[in-house]
Design a protein around this motif. Structure first.
Motif, PDB file in Angstrom:
ATOM      1  N   LEU A 186       0.840  -1.207   0.000  1.00  0.00           N
ATOM      2  CA  LEU A 186       0.000   0.000   0.000  1.00  0.00           C
ATOM      3  C   LEU A 186       0.874   1.257   0.000  1.00  0.00           C
ATOM      4  CD1 LEU A 186      -2.844   1.312   0.363  1.00  0.00           C
ATOM      5  CD2 LEU A 186      -2.472   1.137   2.818  1.00  0.00           C
ATOM      6  N   THR A 187       1.981   1.196   0.730  1.00  0.00           N
ATOM      7  CA  THR A 187       2.904   2.340   0.790  1.00  0.00           C
ATOM      8  C   THR A 187       3.409   2.674  -0.615  1.00  0.00           C
ATOM      9  OG1 THR A 187       3.627   1.333   2.837  1.00  0.00           O
ATOM     10  CG2 THR A 187       4.876   3.221   2.077  1.00  0.00           C
ATOM     11  N   LEU A 202      -4.950   7.700  -0.067  1.00  0.00           N
ATOM     12  CA  LEU A 202      -4.898   6.541   0.834  1.00  0.00           C
ATOM     13  C   LEU A 202      -6.286   5.926   1.005  1.00  0.00           C
ATOM     14  CD1 LEU A 202      -3.216   4.867   2.875  1.00  0.00           C
ATOM     15  CD2 LEU A 202      -3.816   6.541   4.602  1.00  0.00           C
ATOM     16  N   PHE A 203      -7.265   6.775   1.203  1.00  0.00           N
ATOM     17  CA  PHE A 203      -8.641   6.290   1.384  1.00  0.00           C
ATOM     18  C   PHE A 203      -9.102   5.503   0.159  1.00  0.00           C
ATOM     19  CE2 PHE A 203     -13.165   6.951   0.476  1.00  0.00           C
ATOM     20  CZ  PHE A 203     -13.728   6.380   1.601  1.00  0.00           C
ATOM     21  N   LYS A 206      -7.299   2.173  -0.313  1.00  0.00           N
ATOM     22  CA  LYS A 206      -7.801   1.129   0.590  1.00  0.00           C
ATOM     23  C   LYS A 206      -9.168   0.627   0.144  1.00  0.00           C
ATOM     24  CE  LYS A 206      -5.389   2.185   4.880  1.00  0.00           C
ATOM     25  NZ  LYS A 206      -5.542   2.658   6.264  1.00  0.00           N
ATOM     26  N   GLN A 266     -10.109  -3.123  -0.828  1.00  0.00           N
ATOM     27  CA  GLN A 266     -11.236  -3.829  -0.196  1.00  0.00           C
ATOM     28  C   GLN A 266     -12.148  -4.437  -1.255  1.00  0.00           C
ATOM     29  OE1 GLN A 266     -12.885  -0.689   2.279  1.00  0.00           O
ATOM     30  NE2 GLN A 266     -12.172  -1.710   4.116  1.00  0.00           N
ATOM     31  N   ASP A 299      -1.179  -0.727   8.278  1.00  0.00           N
ATOM     32  CA  ASP A 299      -0.990  -0.275   6.895  1.00  0.00           C
ATOM     33  C   ASP A 299       0.264  -0.850   6.250  1.00  0.00           C
ATOM     34  OD1 ASP A 299      -3.269   1.162   7.038  1.00  0.00           O
ATOM     35  OD2 ASP A 299      -2.318   3.125   7.290  1.00  0.00           O
ATOM     36  N   SER A 300       1.266  -1.148   7.070  1.00  0.00           N
ATOM     37  CA  SER A 300       2.520  -1.639   6.487  1.00  0.00           C
ATOM     38  C   SER A 300       2.363  -3.044   5.916  1.00  0.00           C
ATOM     39  CB  SER A 300       3.631  -1.619   7.532  1.00  0.00           C
ATOM     40  OG  SER A 300       3.313  -2.516   8.566  1.00  0.00           O
ATOM     41  N   MET A 322      -7.387  -5.447   4.933  1.00  0.00           N
ATOM     42  CA  MET A 322      -6.853  -4.315   5.689  1.00  0.00           C
ATOM     43  C   MET A 322      -5.887  -4.743   6.796  1.00  0.00           C
ATOM     44  SD  MET A 322      -7.868  -1.493   4.373  1.00  0.00           S
ATOM     45  CE  MET A 322      -7.623  -2.295   2.810  1.00  0.00           C
ATOM     46  N   GLY A 343      -5.703  -3.200  10.344  1.00  0.00           N
ATOM     47  CA  GLY A 343      -5.332  -1.790  10.506  1.00  0.00           C
ATOM     48  C   GLY A 343      -3.836  -1.527  10.421  1.00  0.00           C
ATOM     49  N   VAL A 377       0.553   4.234  -2.785  1.00  0.00           N
ATOM     50  CA  VAL A 377       0.264   5.639  -2.462  1.00  0.00           C
ATOM     51  C   VAL A 377       1.415   6.540  -2.921  1.00  0.00           C
ATOM     52  CG1 VAL A 377      -0.156   7.268  -0.583  1.00  0.00           C
ATOM     53  CG2 VAL A 377      -1.290   5.051  -0.570  1.00  0.00           C
ATOM     54  N   ARG A 419      -2.791  13.439   0.455  1.00  0.00           N
ATOM     55  CA  ARG A 419      -2.397  12.024   0.496  1.00  0.00           C
ATOM     56  C   ARG A 419      -3.480  11.171   1.145  1.00  0.00           C
ATOM     57  NH1 ARG A 419       2.661  10.376   3.937  1.00  0.00           N
ATOM     58  NH2 ARG A 419       1.075  10.500   5.555  1.00  0.00           N
ATOM     59  N   TYR A 420      -4.194  11.745   2.120  1.00  0.00           N
ATOM     60  CA  TYR A 420      -5.214  10.920   2.771  1.00  0.00           C
ATOM     61  C   TYR A 420      -6.368  10.604   1.832  1.00  0.00           C
ATOM     62  CZ  TYR A 420      -7.546  15.401   3.983  1.00  0.00           C
ATOM     63  OH  TYR A 420      -8.138  16.630   3.955  1.00  0.00           O
TER      64      TYR A 420
END
Lengths: 232, 305
Positions: free
Chosen positions: B30-31, B57-58, B61, B65, B234-235, B229, B232, B34, B53-54
Motif C-alpha cells: 500500500l505504501t 490513501l482512502f 484502501k 477492499q 498499513d505496512s 486491511m 489496521g 500511495v 495524500r489521505y
C-alpha cells in the motif's frame, strides 16, 4: 553582491543629485527590498505553473518554474526539531514556509485542523506510523499518531537573512565609509545574481520615498516594472 | 519497497520468522501504491492536482477492499473445533464465507447452509404472552427453544442414508436416527436440503456460525474472505501486482469523479480505464492457459452414466 548594489544605487541617486544614502538607511532598504522579491517568488511560481499548463513555458533554459524553484531552494533548510515534548514539535524561529515533515523515511502529511477529527476517527484514514499526519498550532506542529515522539525532521523555507553592508569608518575628515567584507556581522544578499537589477530598482524607490523625491521613486518604479515584465 | 536479495527472501536475513518474505514479490505494498500515485498521477500538470495524500490513501484502501471481496481470490482459511454449544465465533477479519467444511477422517466434507433458521432470540413473556421488561425498559431475553432443540439434536433433519426412511425427516441422537410414525404419502426428497452432511447458519448480528447437532466435537474448516486491511496495520496491506494498474486507475477515477468541475468526458475516460484494467487483471489472475485447458478438455470423451 551587496556592495555592487549599493554602488549602483548611490551612483544613480548621486548622479541626479538626490542626496546621499547612509549605510544604516541602505541596510534598511536592502532588507525590505530583499523580502519583497523573496515573497514575490511564490506568487511568480504560482503564475508560471498556470502558464506552464497552457504551454507558455518551455523546458531547459526556458523552464521558468524550475528557475524559480531553484531560487526558492536557496532558502531550503533541514532541521531536527526539539523532541522534548513529542509528539508536539516546535518550529524554528526563521521558518517562512513549512514544506515537508518527515518521520524516518516517511512523509508526514499536513492536515488542516478542521479535518483532523474526521481523519483520526476513520479506520481507513486514521494516521499510522506508515502514513503519519501533522497539524499546525501556532509555532508548533503536533504529529499523529501520538506514538511518534522522536525521529521527526522538517524541511522548510527559511526567511532570508537581513543583508548588511558593513564598513570601516574612516577619520572625521573623510566623508566616505569603506566597504568591509570581513566584518563579523557582514551579510550579503541571498538572492540569485539575476535579481540584482530588481534590488537596485526597489532600493531606489525606498530611497526616493525617504527623501521625498518623486523622480527617484518613479525611476525606480519604472525599472522594476521593466524587470518584472521581463521575468514574467 | 526495495528489491530483496536471495538471502533476504529465503531466510529473512537470518531473522525470525524465516518465511516473512516468501512469495512477497507477487504483491505491491500500500505504501508503494500511495507513493507512486502521488508521484506519477498528482501534480500541477496532471489530471489530478491538489489531492491530499489521505484522499489517495482512502481510495487506495477502498479499491483494495473491493478487490478482496470478489476479484482477488485471496481466501483465508481457519480450522476450529465445534464444542457442545454447536457454535463457532466468526474470525476477527471475517467479511463473508466461501466454503465451510467438516474435516473428518482425512476428508473435507463441504457443508450446506441451512435455508431454515436454526437460531432465535427468545423474549420472555408472561401467561398472557405479554413481553417482559427489566427496570431499564429493555426486553428480557430467555433461552431459545429453537436453539435448544438444535443443540440437543431435537431439531428434525433429513435422513439421507439407505433404507425405506431415505429422505424422511427425523431426529439424529447420538448417531442413531429416530423417526415419527409416517402419515401421508411422500413424493421424493426435498432436493433443496438433500445433503447428508451437517448444516450451518450464520448469525451475522451475533457474529457466530450455528451448526446442526451432528457437528459436536468435530473439526470445521472455514474458508472466508476479508477486506485485506490486515487489522489496521498499513505496512502489511498489499495488492497483487496484476491489480496494480487497476488500483491506480481506481484511485484516479474515484478522485476525478468526486471533484468539482472535472469534465464528464474525463470522468468517463477514467471510468472506462478502470473497468478495462479490472477485466484484464481478472483474466490474468484466472490463469487460463493451454496446459490447463487441455486437462479440462480431457474429460470430453468420458461417458456420462
Amino acid at each position: 553582491m551587496i556592495n555592487s548594489v549599493r554602488n549602483t544605487v548611490l551612483a544613480v541617486a548621486n548622479k541626479q543629485n538626490f542626496g546621499y544614502i547612509t549605510p544604516f538607511d541602505f541596510n534598511l532598504y536592502a532588507k525590505q527590498a530583499q523580502l519583497d522579491i523573496f515573497e514575490d517568488y511564490f506568487y511568480r511560481y504560482s503564475q508560471w505553473i498556470t502558464k506552464q499548463n497552457v504551454r507558455q513555458s518551455g523546458s531547459g533554459y526556458s523552464d521558468h518554474v524550475k528557475n524559480i524553484e531553484q531560487a526558492i531552494d536557496i532558502f531550503s533548510t533541514i532541521n531536527t526539531p526539539d523532541d522534548t515534548n513529542g509528539p508536539v514539535f516546535p518550529l524554528p524561529n526563521d521558518y517562512y514556509l513549512l514544506n515537508v515533515v518527515r518521520y524516518g523515511n516517511r512523509e508526514v502529511e499536513r492536515v488542516s485542523n478542521s479535518k483532523l477529527l474526521h481523519l483520526t476517527s476513520s479506520n481507513l484514514t486514521a494516521p499510522t506510523t506508515t502514513f503519519p499526519a501533522y497539524a499546525m498550532n501556532g509555532s508548533d506542529i503536533t504529529v499523529y499518531p501520538s506514538t511518534i515522539t522522536t525521529g521527526v525532521t522538517i524541511q522548510y523555507i527559511r526567511k532570508p537573512l537581513d543583508p548588511k553592508w558593513t564598513y570601516v569608518a574612516l577619520g572625521a575628515g573623510d566623508s566616505e565609509p569603506v566597504f568591509d567584507q570581513s566584518a563579523t556581522d557582514y551579510q550579503d544578499f541571498e538572492l540569485p545574481p539575476e535579481d540584482e537589477p530588481l534590488l537596485v530598482a526597489k532600493i531606489l524607490q525606498y530611497a526616493g520615498i525617504s527623501i521625498r523625491e518623486k523622480d527617484l521613486y518613479v525611476s525606480g518604479q519604472n525599472e522594476e516594472g521593466k524587470e518584472t515584465q521581463k521575468q514574467g | 519497497m526495495a528489491y530483496l536479495t536471495g538471502y533476504e527472501y529465503y531466510e529473512n536475513n537470518g531473522n525470525l520468522p524465516e518465511d516473512a518474505n516468501w512469495g512477497s514479490y507477487q504483491y505491491t505494498s500500500l505504501t508503494d501504491i500511495v507513493n507512486n500515485f502521488m508521484l506519477m498521477y498528482v501534480g500541477n500538470d496532471k489530471l489530478v492536482n491538489n489531492a491530499e495524500r489521505y484522499n489517495v490513501l482512502f481510495h487506495a484502501k477502498r479499491g483494495i477492499q473491493e478487490l478482496n471481496y470478489d476479484a482477488m481470490k485471496e481466501t483465508k482459511i481457519v480450522e476450529l473445533t465445534v464444542c457442545d454449544n454447536l457454535r463457532v465465533v466468526l474470525p476477527p477479519d471475517f467479511v463473508n464465507w466461501n466454503r465451510i467444511s467438516l474435516f473428518k477422517d482425512g476428508t473435507l466434507f463441504p457443508l450446506t447452509e441451512n435455508v431454515q433458521t436454526n437460531f432465535a432470540k427468545s423474549y420472555l413473556q408472561d401467561n398472557d404472552c405479554r413481553v417482559l421488561f427489566d427496570q431499564d425498559g429493555d426486553v428480557l431475553i430467555g433461552t431459545s427453544l429453537l436453539d435448544g432443540s438444535r443443540i440437543d439434536g431435537l431439531h428434525k433433519t433429513q435422513y439421507l442414508g439407505d433404507g425405506p426412511f431415505h429422505g424422511s425427516l427425523g431426529y439424529s441422537i447420538d448417531g442413531q436416527w429416530i423417526f415419527d410414525f409416517s402419515i401421508g404419502a411422500r413424493y421424493g426428497s426435498n432436493s433443496e436440503t438433500a445433503n447428508m452432511n451437517p448444516t450451518f447458519k450464520i448469525d451475522k448480528a451475533s457474529g457466530v456460525i450455528n451448526f446442526s447437532s451432528h457437528m459436536t466435537d468435530e473439526i470445521v474448516v472455514i474458508e472466508y474472505i476479508s477486506d485485506g486491511m490486515e487489522g489496521g496495520d498499513d505496512s502489511k496491506v498489499s495488492v497483487n501486482k496484476l491489480f496494480e494498474d487497476y488500483i491506480y486507475a481506481y484511485i484516479k477515477y474515484a478522485i476525478l469523479n468526486s471533484k468539482f468541475g472535472v469534465q464528464e468526458y474525463i470522468v468517463n475516460r477514467a471510468k472506462k480505464d478502470k473497468s478495462s484494467l479490472l477485466r484484464n487483471a481478472k483474466i490474468r489472475l484466472s490463469n487460463i492457459h493451454p496446459g490447463r485447458l487441455l486437462m479440462n478438455m480431457r474429460g470430453q470423451n468420458k461417458w456420462i452414466k
